[in-house]
Design an enzyme around this catalytic site. Sequence first.
Site, PDB file in Angstrom:
ATOM      1  N   TYR A 125      -2.663  15.475  15.122  1.00  0.00           N
ATOM      2  CA  TYR A 125      -1.748  15.072  16.197  1.00  0.00           C
ATOM      3  C   TYR A 125      -0.349  14.943  15.620  1.00  0.00           C
ATOM      4  O   TYR A 125      -0.126  14.174  14.668  1.00  0.00           O
ATOM      5  CB  TYR A 125      -2.172  13.742  16.828  1.00  0.00           C
ATOM      6  CG  TYR A 125      -1.257  13.392  17.981  1.00  0.00           C
ATOM      7  CD1 TYR A 125      -1.488  13.934  19.243  1.00  0.00           C
ATOM      8  CD2 TYR A 125      -0.142  12.587  17.801  1.00  0.00           C
ATOM      9  CE1 TYR A 125      -0.629  13.675  20.296  1.00  0.00           C
ATOM     10  CE2 TYR A 125       0.726  12.316  18.846  1.00  0.00           C
ATOM     11  CZ  TYR A 125       0.481  12.866  20.093  1.00  0.00           C
ATOM     12  OH  TYR A 125       1.351  12.627  21.124  1.00  0.00           O
ATOM     13  N   GLN A 187      -4.240  11.666  26.012  1.00  0.00           N
ATOM     14  CA  GLN A 187      -4.996  12.812  26.506  1.00  0.00           C
ATOM     15  C   GLN A 187      -5.256  13.844  25.407  1.00  0.00           C
ATOM     16  O   GLN A 187      -6.303  14.503  25.390  1.00  0.00           O
ATOM     17  CB  GLN A 187      -4.286  13.475  27.696  1.00  0.00           C
ATOM     18  CG  GLN A 187      -2.896  13.993  27.442  1.00  0.00           C
ATOM     19  CD  GLN A 187      -1.813  12.964  27.738  1.00  0.00           C
ATOM     20  OE1 GLN A 187      -2.050  11.753  27.623  1.00  0.00           O
ATOM     21  NE2 GLN A 187      -0.629  13.437  28.109  1.00  0.00           N
ATOM     22  N   ASN A 210       2.569   7.051  19.193  1.00  0.00           N
ATOM     23  CA  ASN A 210       3.013   5.799  19.807  1.00  0.00           C
ATOM     24  C   ASN A 210       1.820   4.873  20.025  1.00  0.00           C
ATOM     25  O   ASN A 210       0.699   5.142  19.598  1.00  0.00           O
ATOM     26  CB  ASN A 210       3.766   6.074  21.109  1.00  0.00           C
ATOM     27  CG  ASN A 210       2.889   6.787  22.147  1.00  0.00           C
ATOM     28  OD1 ASN A 210       1.660   6.764  22.070  1.00  0.00           O
ATOM     29  ND2 ASN A 210       3.520   7.419  23.110  1.00  0.00           N
ATOM     30  N   SER A 234       6.127   2.042  11.697  1.00  0.00           N
ATOM     31  CA  SER A 234       6.532   2.248  10.307  1.00  0.00           C
ATOM     32  C   SER A 234       7.226   1.008   9.744  1.00  0.00           C
ATOM     33  O   SER A 234       7.798   0.200  10.485  1.00  0.00           O
ATOM     34  CB  SER A 234       7.467   3.452  10.217  1.00  0.00           C
ATOM     35  OG  SER A 234       7.644   3.830   8.873  1.00  0.00           O
ATOM     36  N   GLN A 256      13.907   3.501   7.870  1.00  0.00           N
ATOM     37  CA  GLN A 256      12.659   3.144   8.534  1.00  0.00           C
ATOM     38  C   GLN A 256      12.913   2.510   9.888  1.00  0.00           C
ATOM     39  O   GLN A 256      12.151   2.727  10.833  1.00  0.00           O
ATOM     40  CB  GLN A 256      11.856   2.188   7.653  1.00  0.00           C
ATOM     41  CG  GLN A 256      11.258   2.843   6.431  1.00  0.00           C
ATOM     42  CD  GLN A 256      10.479   4.091   6.777  1.00  0.00           C
ATOM     43  OE1 GLN A 256       9.441   4.032   7.425  1.00  0.00           O
ATOM     44  NE2 GLN A 256      10.964   5.242   6.356  1.00  0.00           N
ATOM     45  N   HIS A 259      12.912   4.719  13.033  1.00  0.00           N
ATOM     46  CA  HIS A 259      11.679   5.309  13.565  1.00  0.00           C
ATOM     47  C   HIS A 259      11.416   4.836  14.985  1.00  0.00           C
ATOM     48  O   HIS A 259      10.971   5.609  15.836  1.00  0.00           O
ATOM     49  CB  HIS A 259      10.481   4.934  12.678  1.00  0.00           C
ATOM     50  CG  HIS A 259      10.220   5.923  11.595  1.00  0.00           C
ATOM     51  ND1 HIS A 259       9.793   7.206  11.844  1.00  0.00           N
ATOM     52  CD2 HIS A 259      10.298   5.824  10.251  1.00  0.00           C
ATOM     53  CE1 HIS A 259       9.622   7.855  10.707  1.00  0.00           C
ATOM     54  NE2 HIS A 259       9.943   7.039   9.722  1.00  0.00           N
ATOM     55  N   GLU A 323       3.799  -0.584   3.873  1.00  0.00           N
ATOM     56  CA  GLU A 323       3.540   0.860   3.926  1.00  0.00           C
ATOM     57  C   GLU A 323       4.356   1.560   2.837  1.00  0.00           C
ATOM     58  O   GLU A 323       3.834   2.357   2.054  1.00  0.00           O
ATOM     59  CB  GLU A 323       3.935   1.391   5.306  1.00  0.00           C
ATOM     60  CG  GLU A 323       3.788   2.897   5.446  1.00  0.00           C
ATOM     61  CD  GLU A 323       4.404   3.433   6.736  1.00  0.00           C
ATOM     62  OE1 GLU A 323       4.051   4.555   7.113  1.00  0.00           O
ATOM     63  OE2 GLU A 323       5.241   2.736   7.352  1.00  0.00           O
ATOM     64  N   HIS A 324       5.658   1.287   2.794  1.00  0.00           N
ATOM     65  CA  HIS A 324       6.550   1.820   1.767  1.00  0.00           C
ATOM     66  C   HIS A 324       7.152   0.660   0.983  1.00  0.00           C
ATOM     67  O   HIS A 324       7.593  -0.330   1.579  1.00  0.00           O
ATOM     68  CB  HIS A 324       7.711   2.616   2.391  1.00  0.00           C
ATOM     69  CG  HIS A 324       7.285   3.692   3.338  1.00  0.00           C
ATOM     70  ND1 HIS A 324       7.277   3.525   4.709  1.00  0.00           N
ATOM     71  CD2 HIS A 324       6.852   4.955   3.103  1.00  0.00           C
ATOM     72  CE1 HIS A 324       6.864   4.649   5.285  1.00  0.00           C
ATOM     73  NE2 HIS A 324       6.588   5.522   4.344  1.00  0.00           N
ATOM     74  N   ASP A 357       8.984  10.985   2.385  1.00  0.00           N
ATOM     75  CA  ASP A 357       8.730  11.361   3.778  1.00  0.00           C
ATOM     76  C   ASP A 357       8.729  12.871   3.962  1.00  0.00           C
ATOM     77  O   ASP A 357       8.065  13.386   4.857  1.00  0.00           O
ATOM     78  CB  ASP A 357       9.797  10.745   4.684  1.00  0.00           C
ATOM     79  CG  ASP A 357       9.329   9.445   5.324  1.00  0.00           C
ATOM     80  OD1 ASP A 357       8.166   9.067   5.124  1.00  0.00           O
ATOM     81  OD2 ASP A 357      10.136   8.819   6.035  1.00  0.00           O
ATOM     82  N   GLU A 411     -40.252  -5.125  -2.557  1.00  0.00           N
ATOM     83  CA  GLU A 411     -39.598  -5.199  -1.237  1.00  0.00           C
ATOM     84  C   GLU A 411     -40.592  -5.066  -0.089  1.00  0.00           C
ATOM     85  O   GLU A 411     -40.195  -5.130   1.076  1.00  0.00           O
ATOM     86  CB  GLU A 411     -38.522  -4.107  -1.124  1.00  0.00           C
ATOM     87  CG  GLU A 411     -37.317  -4.382  -2.007  1.00  0.00           C
ATOM     88  CD  GLU A 411     -36.144  -3.449  -1.730  1.00  0.00           C
ATOM     89  OE1 GLU A 411     -35.023  -3.787  -2.147  1.00  0.00           O
ATOM     90  OE2 GLU A 411     -36.344  -2.399  -1.095  1.00  0.00           O
ATOM     91  N   HIS A 416     -42.781   3.742   0.494  1.00  0.00           N
ATOM     92  CA  HIS A 416     -41.842   4.163  -0.548  1.00  0.00           C
ATOM     93  C   HIS A 416     -42.567   4.289  -1.886  1.00  0.00           C
ATOM     94  O   HIS A 416     -42.370   5.252  -2.628  1.00  0.00           O
ATOM     95  CB  HIS A 416     -40.692   3.147  -0.684  1.00  0.00           C
ATOM     96  CG  HIS A 416     -39.617   3.290   0.347  1.00  0.00           C
ATOM     97  ND1 HIS A 416     -39.836   3.063   1.684  1.00  0.00           N
ATOM     98  CD2 HIS A 416     -38.301   3.633   0.225  1.00  0.00           C
ATOM     99  CE1 HIS A 416     -38.713   3.251   2.351  1.00  0.00           C
ATOM    100  NE2 HIS A 416     -37.757   3.610   1.489  1.00  0.00           N
TER     101      HIS A 416
END
Length: 427
Positions: A125, A187, A210, A234, A256, A259, A323-324, A357, A411, A416
Amino acid sequence: MIRKLKYPDPATWQELVKRPVKDLEELEPGIRETFKLVQEQGDEALLQLAEKFDGVRPESLLATAEEIAGAGAELSDELKEAIQQAYSNIELFHLQQKEEFNPVETMPGVKCWRKSVAIEKVGLYIPGGTAPLFSTLLMLGVPARIAGCRELVLCTPPNKAGKVHPAILYTASILGIERVVKAGGAQAVAAMAFGTESVPAVNKIFGPGNQYVTVAKQLVNKAGVAIDLPAGPSEVLVMADEAANPAFVAADLLSQAEHGADSQVILLTTSEDLLQQVGVELEEQLAQLPREAFAAKALENSVAIVLNDAQEMLRFSNLYAPEHLILAVQDFESIAEGVINAGSVFLGNYTPESAGDYASGTNHTLPTNGYARAYSGVSLDSFIKKITFQHISPQGLQSIGRTVEVMAEAEGLQAHKNAVSIRLKEV
């Protein structure tokens, strides 16, 4: 503008590391309706929803081979060269992540090994609304190709003319991606998860988006479709001492913040003078940005903090798990040794986060919202399954058989034990 704090009590840090809170659960009913529509109406639902949310009903849901092949003609040679250079760097870095796992004989006659196998079908995506993120297509498409994924499906929203941004199409062409779907939002996630006439269902979905895309990915994950990692808005944390360049620091924070309004940036510094200088730079640089409104809103969610020393900054950063993380400090090498929670780290005054990036080679698809405490960013491994194999010879079964029998019996799993015992009678 960014909030400023000086020497906050460590007891308050837990509150300071909280991200801007959004109740995403309220989006779920609408997204489930979107899922239902896509499952029932397939391609037609994607076209209807493109008209509703993107303001256009594309003539065709899929980008044609001619559109993909001709996209390069709409870009400058300089941009195409930049994309090719970034491709090369990203490819080189991710090629080094290939692993060879040699068979191990754990006991005489007992051999075990592991094999890397590509995920067959992956969905990518790529946002195309306020910013067409063709760089993200490189970050996802390059390791997918190195891994050997058999089928790549790209979903990205169309523009008002019903077209896909030429930079995204050009990047798709050099990656060899032939199925480009003009669909965005929840979608698109639904189409890749459940399949339509034109969109094959995939095994794993990658890519940012988003809040609707984020929630949609979480919901399909619950339904059994794998996703890359938990991701949200971000963020960057900059550690800076008196040797840092205030203009550089402000630029990194704004890179950042632009964004989106829900992004967050954090400045940690040991210098009150630097704090003031960065504040001045932020105001001056912000006023020059085309995305000033986004960045200004993000700064309202953000904070600049003066702490006593580098070790305090490190402790705060590891608690925040950014994140960064940018280490604009003199002794960045020793500080870097203490980093345990971060998506990606940038060392020194001349290593801007934007290099990662776009083109240095590391992947920019990273865990946000504190998930760096437990998650890694996207890598070659993200597109691969690790399958273990083993072979036991008759001698090996004699070596290991009694161990298995004893453990299985303890067990209470008699079948087994029997699976071993019945074989031991034959060797």
